[in-house]
Structures are given as C-alpha cells and as structure tokens.
Design an enzyme around this catalytic site. Structure first.
Site, PDB file in Angstrom:
ATOM      1  CD  GLU A  88      -3.032  -0.734   0.017  1.00  0.00           C
ATOM      2  OE1 GLU A  88      -3.225   0.440  -0.356  1.00  0.00           O
ATOM      3  OE2 GLU A  88      -3.587  -1.703  -0.525  1.00  0.00           O
ATOM      4  CB  SER A 460     -42.125 -39.284  34.256  1.00  0.00           C
ATOM      5  OG  SER A 460     -43.280 -40.007  33.856  1.00  0.00           O
TER       6      SER A 460
END
Length: 759
Positions: A88, A460
């Site tokens: 860059e 249950s």
C-alpha cells in the site's frame, strides 16, 4: 515537512491527471478549499462492537454494524505491518503524507495511456476513509492531499499506521485487520501464516473485488501480487515466497465461532441493551458470561448429534430445492453451482451442496466452498428412495438437486435439516451459574430460546418433586402402593409404562419404573393443592400446574431452566438457587459496569425443602440411573454419583431427562415447536438421555466420583430403606390401597370448560 512551494508543486502534480477529465476548474490554492476538521482522526474513537465472552475468555459473538477489535501497533505482528506497507505505501516512513514519486508515476501512466496506478498513501487513504467521500473529483483529491499534510503534522507515523490498521474496511463487515483475521480465517493476527497475511494485506485496495468469500480465485490472484511485492521489498525471502505460494488457503466455515452459544449471546445482548441502550453496539462494551467454553462446545455438539439421530429414524424428506445447471462439467457449471448455493445458507455441520451427477451407486456434488465430494454406500442409504429410477418427484435426487451433507470421518452422507427442536441447560448446583446453554438446534433458523421461553409439559420428570411433597405427608420410599390400572369415575384411564403387577409395589420401585398408577395414588393421598404449593418451593409456576390428578403425569407447564433450578435444589441438599448467565459487564477500557454477586455459602434462609427430604429423594433418583429407566447413565459414564429422571409426555410430544452429579445439574428436552409426536417408539430414555450422557461425559471428565452422601439428621435406615426418624415406631404410611376413581372425576371435558366460562 515539505516547504509550502513544494507542497503546491505536489498538489499540482496530483491534480494534473485529474484535469484531463474534470468538468470544473481545479482550485488554484489550498486557501480556496473548505477543509473538514481532522479531530476525528487526531482524537480517534473507534466504533467497537458489543462483545460477548465465556467465563474463560473465549469470544462467543459480536454485535454491531462493524466488526472491529482495536489492537495497539505494539501488539500488531510486524509481518502484517510490513505486508501492508509493502503493497500500500512502501515509502510510508519517508514521505510527509503525500508521496511525490508515487504521484509522478500515476500521472505519467495516465498521461501516456498506461495502466492506471494507485498513488494514495496510507495517510491519504485514512483521510479519505474517515473524513471524505470516495467519489472521485478534483476538489476531493485536493482536500485529501491537504488533509494528509495536516494529519502528518498532528500525529506520529506509528499512530497513523495504528489507526489505519484498525479502521480500514476489509469486507464482510470487518474493520481492521484483527477483525478480518477472525472473519476470514477464524484466527488471531499472530496466528496467521505468510500466505494468509498476504491475502488480508491485499484487501484494502478493493475489499469487494478481492473478497475471498465472494470470489476466492480473484482474492488468490490479488494475494499472489502482494506476495511478490513483499518479496521485492525484502519482507520475505525466496523460500518463504515459494512456501506461501504453495500453501492452500482455508477460509473459516460460515457460522464458525470460537464456541457455539448464540442463544447465550442473545441473552447477554438483551441484558446489556436494556441496561445501557443501543450505544452499547458501538462503545466497546464486553460481557462475560458464566458459560464454560469446553462444556458449551460439548453441549452444542451433543444436542446436534441427538436431534440428527432422532431425525434419521424418520423417512428422508427429499432435496431442499431443484435448480437448473448448464450442460457439461466445465467452469460455467462450477460458477452456476456456486451462484445457486449462495441462496442457501451454508452451515458448519449441515453443508449445502448441489448435485452434479446422481445414481443409485454414487452421487457427486459441489459444496458452497467449491469443493467437489463423492458419496457412495452408507452415505446414500438414507436417501435411496430418491435415487431409484422411478422415485417420486419430491424425493428424487438428480442433477441440480440441493442437498444437505454431513461428514462422518472421511466420508460424506446425505442429511437434512431436522424438524424437531431441542434444548439443554447445565447449572452449577451451588451457585446457579449456567455452565452451558443450548436454546435450540440452530439459532440461525430458529432464534427462539427453548431453555427460557418454551413452556412444555414435563411428564415424569415432575414425579420426584411430587414425591418430595409426599414425604411430608408420611409417604416413605418403602411405602407400598397398588400397581393397578387407574380409572376415574368419568371413565378416564391413563396408561403407564410396563405391565401393572397387580400387587402393591414400593414408591422406590415405582419411581425407578416411572409407574403412573402409583404416582396417581400417591398424589391422591398427598392432595393436589398441597402438592402444587410444594412445587412452588422448587421455583415452578404454581399457576401453570393443574389442580387435579393429571398433575401426577406432568400435564402442567414448565421451562427447561425451571426444571434445572428445581433439580439443583435436590442436588445441593434443599437450597433454592437463582440461575446466573451474565457475570460481568465492562466498558472498552475494562472498567466494571456490572458484576454479579459472588457465590456465597448457602444459608437456611435460602432453604426450599428440608435436607432430609432432598436426601431421600436423591436416593430414589440414584436408583433410577442405576437400575431404572435411566440405568444407561451409570453404565455409560461408569460412575455411581449420578441421579436423574426420564420424562415422556402423552403421545411422545415431549422427551426429557433431568439429572445431576452433586456439583452439576443438566436438563435436556426434545420436541416440536408445534407439538406433535416424536415417534411411536420414542421416549425420554431414548431421545433425551443420550444427549445428557453425551454432554455429561465431557463436562464431568475431570470431576472425581463423589462419595455417597451421609444421611442428615432426622432420617434413619430401617428395613433396608430410609425413613424419617420420628416414624420409626409407626406413623409412616405403610400401604396406599386402590381408591378407584371415587375421589377423582378426571380431567375437565370441553363441556365442563364451556360451563365454567358461562358461569
């Protein structure tokens, strides 16, 4: 710093290429340009997302419009810094914000008709990103250059580079290289290879064009240019260049995170936004939950395996979709297949694929990643009905069919999204801290949290709590109860597991078998209202429990989290606990904004049931996992300190297992969001218990087997079972004989309900 005359020369040079396309005159001097202030850069305050972590520091999720993790330059790998500068702005340390040589090259290329070249320095890119628009114009370029000079005068090179590396957009909502490393590779920056570093360093120029998720080939092409540039400027040597070029890049699987806990993350998000508002999405708030990463991973995997196992016992339902592929097997087919799969969300477990060729012997398919896989033998067995020559249209597997595949070892198999849902929650029995929570099979498809929001019949698993109430009504484990079919006066006659013996059996034996007839008669003896009130001690919503004998069969409504809290009360000896998910909230600087109270010793004020009551019920629950309906638990985990109860509701609409080791309680539920049967032969023991075992195997792998608990005061051993001591000489109920249906009229009919409304 460049003298003013030299600055103007640079500016003129920069504007020269633009002048050929400008429609308005370029500004003559800097004074004619209205510049925005550079405060946003000088006093940089990054938008940091809301982050959620496990208790041991593993990130679960980020919330916010931008993914960003601010990392100081000193902690940013030098390789990454050098790679970015190489591609860059190689002269970053030498120029004063604008690179005259770069500008000259760009101008010359444009004037001579050569290839367009970038000339913006890192400082210019930062100015453009944070202060200006990206739309090209002569005026914008002039502003960019002059602002770059100002920024260079105000900040050091290191500070400019640090802001750039954290602020620049890199695609996929990732801002900065730390977030990009996690987004694309699921890694920290320091874990990146040279090849991976080069791919990320190539993104700032055009994060859309070179996005590896959208176009992997284009991203790799850009990566090769970056690698060559890194070699040219001396960042890497010949051997490193060759190795990086040869490395096969592997992107993070879509949806993959450090730990799968999306429902936990959503709970944390809601808690933070309620407390701090929507600013929490950009102010860097961090939430630390009570979840333990390894236990959460085990829970998530156990739920997914269990639900898929249940789904696989049902017929395969056919492909997700049927699409058209071009003829042949070339690049156009590959591109079309990739486009098709973009419309179908990929998953790290159930991978999307489009069929290229299909026969009864083999299927070749392309995954969303572009990889081609071949399925044969066992991998096709489930979908054989769709591979027959005359297969029904809805089932037919053919070229263009979109399927879900799972990988079993090295082999692939056809699968599908399951229709059933599941939930798992695991608590520390002393503190109530949630150590694992899975609110559903897949948050992306169904964000509803079944742990906290799903009100279902418990079946249950409520029986131990009702038997706890019965202990206070003088019903002891050795109390014998008629094991005969139960018929109410209106003809209601519930079923029960197994064949009734026709003789009285003990309460202990009845719970181990999950006998409904005994539970009904025990509840008749206790009384429904006293039993309902007792359930409130465990944290259940009494108003959601029926005021009739169907309560014995678990026909009320509970959430999995409520049942985990209730069983934690049994596990810890009778104390109520409050579940905790959010442990701590801090701001971006680490200042504590909220801290959950530290776990404190349990006191008598927190007692929900007597210690001896919990002890006796636990002895029953230990038998359930030893010789009862959950005997597989102790057998599989090879440890005796396990307690729990299976649960299956009417027509198998819900399957449960609630159980614990003295320090950890876990509850598992399976069912459909719109209640319907899970299968004629399914049960809590077959569906929920295997998930519980799977999770607890991992969660308890380092926990030593707990010693058998000592009997608390007030309970003694008589005739090989436990008894409240004051009833040693009589007073406990010895036998509960059949009372038929004379005291119970059965559940209300529709006519009864209408009469009640009219009255």
């Amino acid at each position: 710093m460049l003298p003013t005359l030299q600055r103007r020369a640079v500016l003129a040079l920069a504007l020269l290429p633009a002048a050929f396309v400008a429609t308005t005159p370029a500004p003559a001097t800097a004074g004619m340009v209205d510049l925005p202030p550079i405060d946003r850069i000088v006093h940089y305050q990054p938008k940091l997302p809301l982050q959620v972590f496990t208790s041991d520091g593993v990130e679960i999720a980020q919330f916010g419009t931008e993914r960003r993790e601010y990392v100081p330059l000193a902690k940013t790998p030098k390789l990454l810094q050098d790679a970015v500068l190489a591609v860059e702005d190689a002269r970053f340390r030498e120029h004063s914000g604008v690179d005259p040589k770069g500008m000259a090259r760009a101008a010359l290329a444009m004037l001579t008709g050569g290839r367009k070249q970038g000339a913006s320095t890192i400082t210019q890119q930062l100015v453009r990103t944070m202060l200006l628009t990206r739309e090209f114009s002569v005026e914008r370029k002039a502003k960019e250059i002059m602002l770059a000079f100002q920024v260079e005068e105000a900040l050091s090179k290191d500070r400019i580079l640090e802001i750039y590396l954290n602020e620049i957009f890199l695609g996929q909502r990732a801002y900065g290289f730390s977030a990009a490393a996690r987004t694309y590779f699921g890694k920290r920056m320091e874990q990146l290879s040279i090849a991976e570093t080069a791919l990320l360093a190539g993104l700032p120029q055009n994060p859309y064009y070179a996005n590896p998720v959208a176009n992997f080939e284009r991203a790799v092409k850009r990566q090769r240019l970056v690698l060559q540039r890194m070699h040219t400027v001396g960042v890497i040597n010949d051997a490193q260049l060759a190795a990086a070029r040869a490395e096969q890049l592997v992107l993070r699987t879509p949806g993959q995170t450090g730990v799968d806990a999306a429902h936990v993350a959503e709970m944390a998000r809601l808690a933070v936004v309620e407390r701090f508002g929507t600013e929490a999405y950009s102010s860097g708030i961090k939430v630390y939950t009570s979840v333990i990463a390894d236990e959460q991973r085990a829970a998530h995997a156990a739920v997914q395996r269990g639900v898929l196992a249940q789904d696989r016992r049902n017929p395969w339902r056919g492909p997700e979709a049927q699409e058209n592929l071009p003829a042949g097997d070339g690049a156009e087919t590959e591109r079309t297949a990739a486009e098709i799969l973009k419309e179908h969300r990929d998953d790290d477990l159930l991978r999307t694929a489009v069929v290229l060729t299909a026969s009864a012997q083999a299927v070749e398919a392309q995954l969303a990643t572009g990889e081609r896989v071949r399925l044969t033998g066992e991998g096709l067995r489930w979908a054989q009905a769709g591979l027959k020559p005359k297969a029904p249209a809805a089932l037919k597997v053919q070229r263009g069919s979109v399927l879900r595949l799972v990988k079993n070892g090295k082999d692939w198999a056809i699968s599908q999204w399951p229709e059933a849902e599941a939930a798992l929650v695991s608590l520390d029995t002393q503190s109530g801290r949630v150590r694992a929570l899975v609110g559903g099979f897949d948050f992306g498809r169904q964000p509803f949290n079944h742990v906290t929001q799903s009100w279902r019949q418990p079946g249950s698993i409520i029986k131990p709590l009702l038997y706890s109430a019965a202990l206070e009504a003088r019903v002891m484990p050795a109390t014998r109860v008629d094991d005969l079919p139960f018929t109410a006066s209106n003809g209601w006659s519930p079923g029960s597991s197994g064949t009734p013996s026709g003789e009285p059996i003990t309460v202990r034996e009845a719970l181990a078998r999950s006998n409904n007839f005994v539970s009904l008669r025990v509840l008749q003896h206790t009384g429904t209202q006293p039993a309902r009130d007792w359930l409130g001690r465990f944290g259940l919503d009494v108003g959601r429990q029926p005021d009739n004998l169907t309560l014995a069969l678990g026909t009320g409504l509970v959430t999995p989290l409520q049942m985990a809290r209730a069983y934690a009360t049994l596990a810890n000896g009778g104390w109520k606990v409050s579940p905790v998910v959010v442990e701590k909230i801090t701001d971006a600087q680490g200042k504590v904004l909220f801290q959950a109270p530290a776990p404190a010793p349990l006191t008598e004020e927190q007692r929900a049931i007597p210690a001896r009551n919990a002890f006796v019920i636990n002895s029953l629950l230990n038998d359930v996992t030893r010789v009862g309906t959950a005997a597989r638990a102790q057998l599989a985990l090879k440890r005796s300190d396990l307690y729990g109860k299976t649960g299956t509701t009417n027509e198998v609409f819900d399957a449960w297992f609630a159980g614990f080791q003295p320090g950890l309680v876990t509850v598992v539920w399976l069912g459909h969001d719109k209640p319907r049967s899970l299968g004629d032969h399914e049960s809590g023991a077959r569906l929920a218990l295997p998930i519980w075992i799977d999770h607890m195997t991992a969660a308890l792998k380092t926990a030593p087997v707990a010693a058998a608990p000592e009997a608390p005061p007030g309970v003694i051993r008589v005739d090989d079972d436990w008894l409240y001591s004051e009833w040693a000489q009589g007073g406990a109920v010895a036998t509960i004989r059949d009372e038929g249906g004379s005291q119970y009229a059965g559940p209300p009919t529709l006519l009864d309900s209408l009469k009640e409304l009219l009255e």
